[in-house]
Motif scaffolding. Structure first.
Motif, short mmCIF file in Angstrom:
data_model
loop_
_atom_site.label_atom_id
_atom_site.label_comp_id
_atom_site.label_asym_id
_atom_site.label_seq_id
_atom_site.Cartn_x
_atom_site.Cartn_y
_atom_site.Cartn_z
N LEU A 3 -0.03 -4.97 -0.65
CA LEU A 3 0.78 -3.79 -0.41
C LEU A 3 2.25 -4.19 -0.35
N GLN A 4 3.09 -3.49 -1.08
CA GLN A 4 4.52 -3.76 -1.11
C GLN A 4 5.25 -2.51 -0.63
N ALA A 5 5.81 -2.61 0.56
CA ALA A 5 6.52 -1.47 1.15
C ALA A 5 8.01 -1.60 0.90
N SER A 6 8.66 -0.46 0.78
CA SER A 6 10.10 -0.44 0.58
C SER A 6 10.66 0.88 1.07
N CYS A 21 5.03 2.67 -0.66
CA CYS A 21 4.11 1.54 -0.52
C CYS A 21 3.23 1.50 -1.76
N ALA A 22 3.40 0.44 -2.54
CA ALA A 22 2.64 0.29 -3.77
C ALA A 22 1.50 -0.70 -3.56
N ALA A 23 0.32 -0.31 -3.97
CA ALA A 23 -0.86 -1.16 -3.84
C ALA A 23 -1.20 -1.81 -5.17
N VAL A 91 9.72 -0.72 13.02
CA VAL A 91 9.25 -1.31 11.77
C VAL A 91 8.06 -0.48 11.32
N TYR A 92 8.12 -0.01 10.10
CA TYR A 92 7.07 0.83 9.55
C TYR A 92 6.17 -0.02 8.64
N GLY A 105 0.78 -3.92 4.77
CA GLY A 105 1.98 -4.36 4.09
C GLY A 105 2.86 -5.16 5.03
N GLN A 106 4.00 -5.59 4.53
CA GLN A 106 4.85 -6.51 5.29
C GLN A 106 5.75 -5.82 6.29
N GLY A 107 5.83 -4.52 6.24
CA GLY A 107 6.70 -3.80 7.16
C GLY A 107 8.10 -3.61 6.61
#
Length: 114
Positions: A3-6, A21-23, A91-92, A105-107
């Motif tokens: 998961l890549q959050a932005s 958030c892209a999976a 932090v989300y 994801g990494q937050g």
């Protein structure tokens, strides 16, 4: 599943942010996706979730200010946050609920100034 959050950042009270958030990976194993948040010194709590079928749920503190959506073709979940308050600072974290396990994801940091 990765998961890549932005989309986090600094915004004034009353402003808006949109988290993404892209999976990737074994995405066929994912059921619901959504967001949690963790403020300093506090536990991580649910913000919102959305199922594969588009059923949503929100924490009470959202109170109509946030909208979660999902683009299954892009394997991405979004959180549109409007009318942000200083207490939304946290932090989300993106979450994907899999068939066997959950993925985080990494937050991404969201800071709302007063």
């Amino acid at each position: 599943v990765q998961l890549q959050a932005s989309g986090g950042g600094l915004v004034q009270a009353g402003g808006s942010l949109r988290l993404s958030c892209a999976a990737s990976g074994s995405i066929f194993t994912i059921n619901s996706m959504g967001w949690y948040r963790q403020a300093p010194g506090k536990q991580r709590v649910l913000v919102s979730m959305i199922t594969n079928g588009g059923i949503t749920n929100y924490a009470n503190f959202v109170n109509g200010r946030f909208t979660i959506s999902r683009d299954n073709a892009r394997n991405t979940v979004y959180l549109q946050m409007d009318s942000l308050k200083p207490e939304d600072t946290a932090v989300y974290y993106c979450l994907a609920e899999g068939e066997v396990t959950d993925y985080w994801g990494q937050g991404t940091q969201v800071t709302v100034s007063s």
